[in-house]
Design an enzyme around this catalytic site. Structure first.
Site, short mmCIF file in Angstrom:
data_model
loop_
_atom_site.label_atom_id
_atom_site.label_comp_id
_atom_site.label_asym_id
_atom_site.label_seq_id
_atom_site.Cartn_x
_atom_site.Cartn_y
_atom_site.Cartn_z
N HIS A 87 0.85 -1.19 0.00
CA HIS A 87 0.00 0.00 0.00
C HIS A 87 0.89 1.23 0.00
CE1 HIS A 87 -3.23 2.74 1.06
NE2 HIS A 87 -4.05 1.78 0.68
N ASP B 146 -7.91 -5.32 -0.02
CA ASP B 146 -8.41 -6.21 -1.07
C ASP B 146 -8.11 -7.68 -0.82
OD1 ASP B 146 -9.60 -4.33 -2.71
OD2 ASP B 146 -7.65 -3.70 -3.45
N1 CMC Z 1 4.08 -7.64 -4.16
C1 CMC Z 1 5.43 -7.68 -4.24
N2 CMC Z 1 6.20 -6.58 -4.11
C2 CMC Z 1 5.58 -5.41 -3.88
C3 CMC Z 1 4.19 -5.32 -3.76
C4 CMC Z 1 3.43 -6.50 -3.91
N3 CMC Z 1 2.11 -6.48 -3.84
N4 CMC Z 1 3.86 -4.03 -3.54
C5 CMC Z 1 4.99 -3.35 -3.50
N5 CMC Z 1 6.04 -4.17 -3.71
C6 CMC Z 1 7.47 -3.80 -3.75
C7 CMC Z 1 7.83 -3.25 -5.11
O1 CMC Z 1 8.26 -4.26 -6.00
C8 CMC Z 1 8.92 -2.28 -4.73
O2 CMC Z 1 10.10 -3.02 -4.48
P1 CMC Z 1 11.56 -2.41 -4.82
O3 CMC Z 1 11.69 -1.19 -3.98
O4 CMC Z 1 12.48 -3.51 -4.43
O5 CMC Z 1 11.53 -2.11 -6.29
C9 CMC Z 1 8.47 -1.70 -3.41
O6 CMC Z 1 7.65 -2.72 -2.84
C10 CMC Z 1 7.66 -0.43 -3.55
O7 CMC Z 1 6.59 -0.69 -4.46
P2 CMC Z 1 5.84 0.42 -5.30
O8 CMC Z 1 5.04 -0.23 -6.38
O9 CMC Z 1 6.81 1.48 -5.71
O10 CMC Z 1 4.90 1.01 -4.19
P3 CMC Z 1 3.66 1.93 -4.45
O11 CMC Z 1 3.43 2.68 -3.19
O12 CMC Z 1 3.79 2.72 -5.70
O13 CMC Z 1 2.51 0.87 -4.71
C11 CMC Z 1 0.62 -0.47 -4.67
C12 CMC Z 1 1.42 0.61 -3.93
C13 CMC Z 1 -0.68 -0.71 -3.94
C14 CMC Z 1 0.27 0.04 -6.10
C15 CMC Z 1 1.46 -1.75 -4.76
O14 CMC Z 1 1.78 -2.20 -3.46
C16 CMC Z 1 0.78 -2.85 -5.56
O15 CMC Z 1 0.84 -2.83 -6.79
N6 CMC Z 1 0.12 -3.83 -4.86
C17 CMC Z 1 -0.59 -4.89 -5.54
C18 CMC Z 1 -1.93 -4.40 -6.04
C19 CMC Z 1 -2.91 -4.19 -4.92
O16 CMC Z 1 -3.08 -5.02 -4.05
N7 CMC Z 1 -3.61 -3.03 -4.97
C20 CMC Z 1 -4.60 -2.66 -3.99
C21 CMC Z 1 -4.15 -1.50 -3.18
S1 CMC Z 1 -5.16 -1.16 -1.76
C22 CMC Z 1 -6.70 -0.70 -2.37
C23 CMC Z 1 -6.69 0.41 -3.34
O17 CMC Z 1 -5.92 1.35 -3.24
O18 CMC Z 1 -7.51 0.34 -4.23
#
Ligand code: CMC
Length: 380
Positions: free
Chosen positions: A263, A317
């Site tokens: 998140h 989720d």
């Molecule tokens: N699985 C594996 N690695 C992850 C995940 C995950 N679900 N989420 C983040 N990471 C890692 C990512 O690979 C990165 O690693 P590194 O620094 O080594 O490159 C680090 O954590 C930071 O990730 P980010 O994508 O830059 O973080 P963000 O704040 O931009 O993303 C997020 C937040 C929700 C988009 C992301 O965690 C994600 O894509 N999660 C899976 C999709 C999901 O479950 N979405 C629902 C979110 S909650 C409800 C909503 O908002 O609608």
């Protein structure tokens, strides 16, 4: 000339885009409050419609105010036959989120008068949207199976009526209460992508139906609301507990996201995931076990072990899909169900934006070239 006051941040991470008093998240401690009240307390004591009132008008309603709001919603649940006829023309293979976005925008054709400085207009628009969005989601579900939409049942409250319109069966009171709590948990969550969309659209002073339609389009993506649907697909793909560890290791190695985890704000387990897990257990106790739950628990354990140090834990989720599956909601309706709830938050932000409006017009960092020549077609 525009002067950049801060560095460019991809995804606007950490950049405030609004001042808001609607909800508050403490991502380190896993705290979520609506108008200052902890979401755990609302989940225990409130209803979705009372919480909607709180979010939009800023205070818990009195008994009379709540009764009046509930009655208004009850009277506006039906949708015009022209909207139903329009929906019958949608392809049955289309995604329900696309159907919802189109139907929400179509409401603007029927209720076009825009009087954004009139509190009565604001209230009417809120009532129509909160009342009609569930009816449109349920109608598309029945129509795509070749059936007529079911009319709302005036004897049932908001959550029970939605489950009834989907299945034509009056739900068990526990199932209806659990669904109502799910709506409370999804009603608002500060300025995430869809809420930002809603505020940007609102800032142009367009109508509220366009505001909600644009937010629905944003919520549809797999990195936002669409993740709950992906979670169940993933549990299906994993198939058994012994495949969990290799699945997580493969995702980490291939730098693939594991759906339902991580998140932008929470760096601990999302408080809504904890409540939803609890609701899932209550449902399983009453209506029978779900084998996906064992896979889910193991997945959460392994992800915590492997990625907990990066602040990646279960988000809202992760367990919502298991609850919805048990309630008999089809997988591709999970995100529309999220939208039914979040419309409350979007409308609260719409109202807040109107009160202090300035049209959104951020700047950009230009990385292109200048003084480029126009090359005639035959020389390209
Ligand atoms: N699985 C594996 N690695 C992850 C995940 C995950 N679900 N989420 C983040 N990471 C890692 C990512 O690979 C990165 O690693 P590194 O620094 O080594 O490159 C680090 O954590 C930071 O990730 P980010 O994508 O830059 O973080 P963000 O704040 O931009 O993303 C997020 C937040 C929700 C988009 C992301 O965690 C994600 O894509 N999660 C899976 C999709 C999901 O479950 N979405 C629902 C979110 S909650 C409800 C909503 O908002 O609608």
């Amino acid at each position: 000339m525009v002067v950049l006051t801060c560095e460019y941040q991809p995804g606007l991470e950490g950049i405030p885009a609004a001042q808001s008093s609607i909800s508050y998240v403490d991502g380190k401690q896993g705290i979520l409050e609506y108008r200052g009240i902890r979401v755990e307390e609302l989940a225990q004591k409130s209803t979705f419609l009372e919480t909607t009132y709180l979010l939009i008008w800023g205070k818990l309603p009195t008994r009379e105010q709540l009764k009046e709001f509930e009655t208004d919603i009850l009277y506006h649940r039906r949708i015009k036959y022209r909207i139903r006829d329009m929906m019958k023309c949608f392809p049955e293979t289309g995604h329900p989120m696309d159907a919802l976005q189109t139907s929400a925008a179509a409401l603007g054709l029927f209720y076009a008068r825009r009087a954004l400085d009139d509190p009565a207009y604001i209230r009417k628009a809120v009532v129509r949207l909160i009342a009609k969005i569930p009816t449109m989601v349920a109608a598309f579900q029945l129509m795509r199976k070749g059936n007529d939409a079911v009319q709302p049942n005036d004897n049932l409250d908001y959550a029970a009526n939605f489950l009834y319109m989907l299945t034509e069966i009056e739900p068990d009171p526990l199932a209806a209460r659990i669904f109502d709590v799910c709506l409370i948990l999804h009603a608002e969550h500060t300025i995430n992508a869809s809420t930002f969309s809603a505020r940007v659209t609102a800032s142009t002073l367009t109508d509220p139906y366009a505001v909600v339609a644009s937010a629905v389009g944003t919520l549809a993506g797999p990195l936002h609301g669409g993740a709950n649907e992906e979670v169940l697909r993933m549990l299906e793909e994993i198939g058994s507990i012994r495949n969990v560890r290799p699945y997580v290791e493969k995702c980490i190695q291939n730098k693939e996201k594991i759906m339902g985890f991580g998140h932008r704000v929470y760096k601990v387990k999302d408080p809504r995931a904890t409540i939803l897990q609890n609701l899932a257990e209550q449902l399983f106790e009453k209506t029978g076990y779900d084998e996906y739950y064992d896979i889910a628990k193991e997945l959460e354990r392994v992800v915590e072990e492997k990625l907990g140090h990066k602040g990646i834990y279960a988000n809202v989720d992760f367990y919502s899909g298991l609850v919805y599956r048990k309630l008999g909601i089809p997988m591709d309706l999970f995100t529309p169900v999220f939208a039914i709830a979040r419309v409350a938050g979007w409308l609260a932000h719409w109202k807040e934006q109107l009160a202090v409006n300035k049209i959104f017009r951020p700047t950009q960092v230009y990385k292109g070239i200048h003084h480029a020549a126009y090359i005639p077609m035959e020389e390209r």
